[in-house]
Design an enzyme around this catalytic site. Structure first.
Site, PDB file in Angstrom:
ATOM      1  N   TYR A  82     -70.531 -56.866  -8.229  1.00 63.75           N
ATOM      2  CA  TYR A  82     -70.224 -58.046  -7.411  1.00 63.75           C
ATOM      3  C   TYR A  82     -68.799 -58.502  -7.696  1.00 63.75           C
ATOM      4  CZ  TYR A  82     -70.775 -62.541  -5.100  1.00 63.75           C
ATOM      5  OH  TYR A  82     -70.629 -63.608  -4.254  1.00 63.75           O
ATOM      6  N   PHE A 134     -53.130 -60.276  20.716  1.00 61.24           N
ATOM      7  CA  PHE A 134     -54.303 -59.419  20.646  1.00 61.24           C
ATOM      8  C   PHE A 134     -55.504 -60.341  20.850  1.00 61.24           C
ATOM      9  CE2 PHE A 134     -57.797 -57.186  18.561  1.00 61.24           C
ATOM     10  CZ  PHE A 134     -57.769 -56.034  19.327  1.00 61.24           C
ATOM     11  N   THR A 135     -56.567 -59.833  21.487  1.00 60.69           N
ATOM     12  CA  THR A 135     -57.692 -60.701  21.885  1.00 60.69           C
ATOM     13  C   THR A 135     -58.192 -61.597  20.753  1.00 60.69           C
ATOM     14  OG1 THR A 135     -59.104 -58.796  21.455  1.00 60.69           O
ATOM     15  CG2 THR A 135     -58.557 -59.241  23.759  1.00 60.69           C
ATOM     16  N   ASP A 225     -48.996 -58.326  11.948  1.00 63.73           N
ATOM     17  CA  ASP A 225     -50.295 -57.680  12.163  1.00 63.73           C
ATOM     18  C   ASP A 225     -50.046 -56.178  12.020  1.00 63.73           C
ATOM     19  OD1 ASP A 225     -52.537 -56.380  13.164  1.00 63.73           O
ATOM     20  OD2 ASP A 225     -52.876 -57.810  14.785  1.00 63.73           O
ATOM     21  N   LYS A 268     -58.638 -49.481  11.832  1.00 66.99           N
ATOM     22  CA  LYS A 268     -57.586 -48.731  12.500  1.00 66.99           C
ATOM     23  C   LYS A 268     -56.683 -48.074  11.464  1.00 66.99           C
ATOM     24  CE  LYS A 268     -58.942 -51.694  15.766  1.00 66.99           C
ATOM     25  NZ  LYS A 268     -58.143 -52.792  16.270  1.00 66.99           N
ATOM     26  N   ARG A 391     -58.870 -53.015  29.819  1.00 67.74           N
ATOM     27  CA  ARG A 391     -57.864 -53.879  29.201  1.00 67.74           C
ATOM     28  C   ARG A 391     -57.094 -54.553  30.332  1.00 67.74           C
ATOM     29  NH1 ARG A 391     -58.819 -54.686  23.591  1.00 67.74           N
ATOM     30  NH2 ARG A 391     -60.195 -55.897  24.897  1.00 67.74           N
ATOM     31  N   PHE A 457     -65.413 -60.218  27.374  1.00 70.71           N
ATOM     32  CA  PHE A 457     -65.429 -58.775  27.649  1.00 70.71           C
ATOM     33  C   PHE A 457     -66.434 -58.028  26.777  1.00 70.71           C
ATOM     34  CE2 PHE A 457     -63.073 -57.366  23.901  1.00 70.71           C
ATOM     35  CZ  PHE A 457     -62.388 -58.509  23.526  1.00 70.71           C
TER      36      PHE A 457
HETATM   37  C1  LIG Z   1     -58.382 -54.199  16.077  1.00 73.41           C
HETATM   38  C2  LIG Z   1     -57.254 -55.105  15.899  1.00 73.41           C
HETATM   39  C3  LIG Z   1     -57.438 -56.352  15.300  1.00 73.41           C
HETATM   40  C4  LIG Z   1     -58.800 -56.867  14.861  1.00 73.41           C
HETATM   41  O1  LIG Z   1     -59.376 -56.059  13.879  1.00 73.41           O
HETATM   42  P1  LIG Z   1     -60.956 -55.888  13.726  1.00 73.41           P
HETATM   43  O2  LIG Z   1     -61.123 -55.046  12.507  1.00 73.41           O
HETATM   44  O3  LIG Z   1     -61.459 -55.230  14.959  1.00 73.41           O
HETATM   45  O4  LIG Z   1     -61.548 -57.247  13.557  1.00 73.41           O
HETATM   46  C5  LIG Z   1     -56.314 -57.147  15.159  1.00 73.41           C
HETATM   47  N1  LIG Z   1     -55.106 -56.752  15.578  1.00 73.41           N
HETATM   48  C6  LIG Z   1     -54.906 -55.556  16.157  1.00 73.41           C
HETATM   49  C7  LIG Z   1     -53.532 -55.158  16.601  1.00 73.41           C
HETATM   50  C8  LIG Z   1     -55.971 -54.685  16.347  1.00 73.41           C
HETATM   51  O5  LIG Z   1     -55.751 -53.506  16.947  1.00 73.41           O
END
Ligand SMILES: *Cc1c(COP(=O)(O)O)cnc(C)c1O
Length: 484
Positions: A82, A134-135, A225, A268, A391, A457
């Protein structure tokens, strides 16, 4: 060495796989009649499909990149604890080695980092300038009372362009934005590597340096990001003359060094799960630290399993290998080149993450109010079994008065996760897209039948405005006989 460096005697220009496949997963290509039924069951929203009905899953690169043998073996030596797990310390070291940041907070995925940053730094009335939204980043900022301003260069939203860095921020617009809103109302500037929603387009290091200079001048924090930073670094090496001789490691660290705070989705970045926040500023770290145990889990696992943490650490180092990070961009470049030769409108130059097809042109006869990109995405799944992602306007959120906001671009994104698909599968994608474009006038519009208020979406359901899917299916049967 990179996937594009091997020349073919025949003169053909194809990316060569510099890996071999040792674990495989069987795929199912179900008949078009079943695919049509699946679309109705899933509300013409590809997020709502079951993978048993999907042939090539090109929905996203998120958590779908292939894992390496080294990642899988590292998962076996994970240290279950933990608190104080050895796995965490290996990850912390990888973050420092690859991203150059000492203070690290683990989170279960990228959006959790966005939530922590927004809760900590965004207050009502704040403005967050960014290259593009980004969404999930935008949803967290607006949830906390802030709003965003997108400051891309003017040609960034053109489908076809020769600008190698469409993800660059327009520096004049940034200065004007700060002057207009007042630096006290701007908690940070957000730069997104390989700008996801405009076609996976990178920024240059020169541009990031310019943004940094403005941030310093006004005393504003710079947040990066870094979810797609590996591919951004790969394209900097290919496209930015000053950096061609540098290693991926140098380029990556140069970018992260320019930011005060870096966050990422490991789904990613490192072919695994999870995410994180990192910084060299202890004051920033201390402001956010308490939110991790509150929302994610203890500071040495942040909602991830220790096995995921091990895979993430190894994946971070593998990001520095051009044959790993370059594989997907090289396959995308091949597909974009072939589609363009066939006259199919596709975002150019080729970016990262996937192939982005322009639904505004293909579905020019469908009004934007009937969701051109959503319609193309559904139609393409119907005739191919390939699951892409809308998209466009379906992915937009309504404004504060509840009105629709129409997307700048209406794209069908076909993700090319790292080291997952073969070149013959990519050729199938191109073939089916050509057929659909030749029958484009048969594609009709969609309308919402269920629309949730946040991130619609994901869960939203739509239906066709006419019987166009049935007619398209009949044409497919006429042209392809009983082929799958
Ligand atoms: C996917 C993504 C996120 C969010 O990440 P999650 O692991 O899906 O929550 C944020 N910024 C960018 C550019 C992304 O491609």
């Amino acid at each position: 060495m990179s996937n594009s460096q091997v020349k073919f005697y025949s003169g053909e220009s194809i990316p060569l796989e510099l890996h071999k496949t040792r674990i495989v997963q069987k795929l199912h290509l179900v008949p078009i009649e079943r695919r049509l039924q699946a679309l109705y069951e899933g509300g013409f929203n590809t997020f709502q499909l079951n993978t048993k009905d999907v042939f090539l899953d090109m929905l996203t690169d998120s958590g779908t990149n292939a894992m390496s043998d080294n990642q899988l073996s590292a998962m076996m030596q994970a240290d279950d604890a933990y608190a104080g797990s050895q796995s965490f310390f290996r990850l912390q070291k990888a973050v420092e080695d690859v991203l150059g940041k000492k203070y690290f907070l683990p989170v279960h995925q990228g959006r959790a980092a966005e939530s922590i940053i927004s809760i900590t730094f965004v207050k009502k009335g704040d403005v967050i300038p960014m290259n593009y939204h980004f969404t999930t980043a935008m949803a967290h900022i607006t949830q906390n009372g802030g709003r965003i301003e997108e400051l891309l260069c003017d040609d960034a939203l053109q489908i076809k362009s020769d600008n190698p860095f469409k993800g660059n921020m327009d520096i004049d617009k940034l200065v004007a934005c700060i002057e207009k809103n007042g630096k006290e109302n701007i908690p940070f500037i957000r730069m997104e590597a390989s700008t996801n929603l405009i076609g996976g387009q990178p920024f240059s290091i020169a541009n990031l340096m310019d943004v940094r200079r403005v941030a310093d001048k006004y005393g504003i924090m710079l947040v990066l990001d870094a979810s797609l930073i590996g591919e951004n670094a790969y394209l900097v090496k290919q496209r930015e003359r000053e950096w061609q001789e540098n290693s991926m490691a140098d380029i990556l660290k140069t970018m992260t060094n320019l930011a005060d705070l870096v966050y990422f989705s490991s789904r990613k970045l490192s072919s695994s799960r999870g995410g994180g926040l990192c910084t060299n500023r202890k004051d920033l770290y201390l402001k956010m630290e308490a939110l991790v145990p509150l929302f994610e889990g203890f500071l040495t696992y942040g909602g991830m399993s220790v096995r995921e943490i091990e895979a993430m650490a190894v994946g971070l180092y593998e990001t520095l290998d051009e044959t790993v990070t370059g594989q997907s961009p090289e396959f995308i470049k091949y597909a974009v080149g072939e589609l363009d030769k066939l006259g199919i409108p596709v975002v150019m130059p080729a970016g990262v993450l996937g192939v982005h097809i322009d639904a505004k042109q293909i579905c020019a006869h469908v009004p934007q109010t009937e969701y051109q990109a959503g319609a193309l995405t559904a139609a393409f799944f119907l005739i191919s079994g390939i699951r892409g992602m809308e998209r466009g306007s379906v992915s937009n959120q309504r404004d504060e008065n509840g009105n629709e906001t129409w997307a700048d671009m209406e794209l069908l994104r076909l993700a090319v996760p790292r080291r997952v698909f073969t070149l013959s599968q990519i050729k199938y994608v191109i073939d089916r897209m050509l057929w659909l474009c030749d029958n484009r006038e048969m594609i009709g519009g969609l309308k919402f039948i269920y629309e949730p208020p946040v991130l619609r979406f994901f869960m939203g359901k739509l239906e066709p405005v006419s019987d166009w899917p049935e007619r398209l299916m009949a044409k497919f049967r006429k042209d392809f006989g009983d082929s799958l």
